[in-house]
Design a protein around this motif. Structure first.
Motif, mmCIF file in Angstrom:
data_model
loop_
_atom_site.group_PDB
_atom_site.id
_atom_site.type_symbol
_atom_site.label_atom_id
_atom_site.label_comp_id
_atom_site.label_asym_id
_atom_site.label_seq_id
_atom_site.Cartn_x
_atom_site.Cartn_y
_atom_site.Cartn_z
ATOM 1 N N GLN A 98 0.756 1.295 -1.992
ATOM 2 C CA GLN A 98 2.121 1.385 -2.499
ATOM 3 C C GLN A 98 3.088 1.186 -1.329
ATOM 4 N N PHE A 99 4.155 0.444 -1.588
ATOM 5 C CA PHE A 99 5.157 0.144 -0.574
ATOM 6 C C PHE A 99 6.516 0.530 -1.136
ATOM 7 N N LYS A 100 7.229 1.403 -0.409
ATOM 8 C CA LYS A 100 8.519 1.913 -0.884
ATOM 9 C C LYS A 100 9.633 1.394 0.006
ATOM 10 N N GLY A 101 10.600 0.775 -0.618
ATOM 11 C CA GLY A 101 11.764 0.269 0.095
ATOM 12 C C GLY A 101 11.592 -1.172 0.523
ATOM 13 N N ARG A 102 12.730 -1.841 0.623
ATOM 14 C CA ARG A 102 12.743 -3.268 0.938
ATOM 15 C C ARG A 102 12.056 -3.570 2.270
ATOM 16 N N GLU A 103 12.266 -2.730 3.268
ATOM 17 C CA GLU A 103 11.676 -2.984 4.592
ATOM 18 C C GLU A 103 10.146 -2.954 4.543
ATOM 19 N N ALA A 104 9.577 -1.961 3.879
ATOM 20 C CA ALA A 104 8.112 -1.873 3.758
ATOM 21 C C ALA A 104 7.570 -3.037 2.937
ATOM 22 N N ILE A 105 8.281 -3.402 1.898
ATOM 23 C CA ILE A 105 7.860 -4.523 1.053
ATOM 24 C C ILE A 105 7.889 -5.822 1.854
ATOM 25 N N GLN A 106 8.924 -6.014 2.660
ATOM 26 C CA GLN A 106 8.993 -7.199 3.505
ATOM 27 C C GLN A 106 7.807 -7.237 4.467
ATOM 28 N N GLY A 107 7.451 -6.092 5.023
ATOM 29 C CA GLY A 107 6.299 -6.024 5.923
ATOM 30 C C GLY A 107 5.010 -6.461 5.250
ATOM 31 N N PHE A 108 4.835 -6.042 3.992
ATOM 32 C CA PHE A 108 3.643 -6.453 3.241
ATOM 33 C C PHE A 108 3.596 -7.968 3.093
ATOM 34 N N TRP A 109 4.708 -8.557 2.631
ATOM 35 C CA TRP A 109 4.731 -10.007 2.424
ATOM 36 C C TRP A 109 4.588 -10.762 3.749
ATOM 37 N N GLN A 110 5.189 -10.238 4.803
ATOM 38 C CA GLN A 110 5.082 -10.878 6.111
ATOM 39 C C GLN A 110 3.628 -10.934 6.569
ATOM 40 N N GLN A 111 2.897 -9.833 6.396
ATOM 41 C CA GLN A 111 1.487 -9.800 6.799
ATOM 42 C C GLN A 111 0.655 -10.740 5.926
ATOM 43 N N LEU A 112 0.913 -10.751 4.634
ATOM 44 C CA LEU A 112 0.156 -11.616 3.730
ATOM 45 C C LEU A 112 0.368 -13.088 4.090
ATOM 46 N N ILE A 113 1.606 -13.444 4.375
ATOM 47 C CA ILE A 113 1.913 -14.824 4.768
ATOM 48 C C ILE A 113 1.246 -15.145 6.105
ATOM 49 N N ALA A 114 1.300 -14.213 7.051
ATOM 50 C CA ALA A 114 0.661 -14.414 8.355
ATOM 51 C C ALA A 114 -0.856 -14.582 8.219
ATOM 52 N N ASP A 115 -1.433 -13.958 7.196
ATOM 53 C CA ASP A 115 -2.875 -14.074 6.942
ATOM 54 C C ASP A 115 -3.240 -15.389 6.251
ATOM 55 N N GLY A 116 -2.250 -16.246 6.015
ATOM 56 C CA GLY A 116 -2.527 -17.576 5.483
ATOM 57 C C GLY A 116 -2.396 -17.737 3.983
ATOM 58 N N PHE A 117 -1.853 -16.742 3.297
ATOM 59 C CA PHE A 117 -1.677 -16.862 1.848
ATOM 60 C C PHE A 117 -0.417 -17.666 1.547
ATOM 61 N N SER A 118 -0.523 -18.564 0.554
ATOM 62 C CA SER A 118 0.607 -19.424 0.180
ATOM 63 C C SER A 118 0.372 -20.015 -1.202
ATOM 64 N N ASP A 119 1.302 -20.846 -1.618
ATOM 65 C CA ASP A 119 1.190 -21.611 -2.868
ATOM 66 C C ASP A 119 1.022 -20.735 -4.104
ATOM 67 N N VAL A 120 1.852 -19.712 -4.232
ATOM 68 C CA VAL A 120 1.770 -18.848 -5.410
ATOM 69 C C VAL A 120 2.324 -19.576 -6.627
#
Length: 173
Positions: A98-120
């Motif tokens: 669970q991620f609470k707040g815009r900053e934590a949510i941004q961190g999740f997406w940033q890590q996922l993108i850095a891990d090579g996920f794309s083309d949703v």
């Protein structure tokens, strides 16, 4: 792919029924004369049309915001993804946590993108307008390295007319 969007729901019917009851009640206080039935019917129709117009506004705002989120993700923009969330939004991402707040949510997406996920891409999305201020999007989703299901994206209209995510519940499968 053609996306299917639906806006009718049981909640929609309840909103319309409640609006009609309030309309009939307020109008009947002004006049119980049967000669005014035509005017009363026109008054009811006008109020229902206004409700439908507002529901369409919610639907269009959610479609636009959802497309903006997907575009941001697909260009690797975690800040753009997070901008589609309310400041105090909550995201439940199974099995990640669970991620609470815009900053934590941004961190999740940033890590996922850095891990090579794309083309949703969303698979058979459905938008259900809850009321004149909010809607829920559900859908399957797929991307280059994963797929899953969105069980609850609660989008809420903001004062500027845009829609932002208040709740985001999804699972990777």
């Amino acid at each position: 792919m053609v996306a299917l969007y639906e806006q009718k729901s049981i909640a929609d019917d309840e909103v319309l029924q409640n609006k009609k009851i309030r309309t009939e009640s307020s109008y009947s206080k002004r006049s119980s004369d049967p000669k005014n039935k035509l005017a009363r019917d026109a008054f009811d129709k006008e109020n229902i049309m206004l409700t439908n117009e507002n529901e369409n506004k919610v639907l269009q705002a959610v479609k636009l915001a959802s497309e903006q989120w997907k575009a941001a993700f697909n260009r690797g923009d975690s800040v753009g993804c997070a901008a589609q969330y309310e400041v105090d939004a909550v995201m439940n991402a199974t099995p990640f946590g669970q991620f609470k707040g815009r900053e934590a949510i941004q961190g999740f997406w940033q890590q996922l993108i850095a891990d090579g996920f794309s083309d949703v891409d969303y698979v058979e999305p459905k938008i259900t307008v809850i009321n004149e201020q909010s809607a829920v999007l559900t859908s399957g989703w797929k991307m280059n390295n994963a797929s899953g299901v969105i069980t609850n994206e609660l989008w809420v209209l903001q004062s500027d007319g845009s829609a932002k995510l208040r709740e985001d519940d999804f699972a990777a499968q």
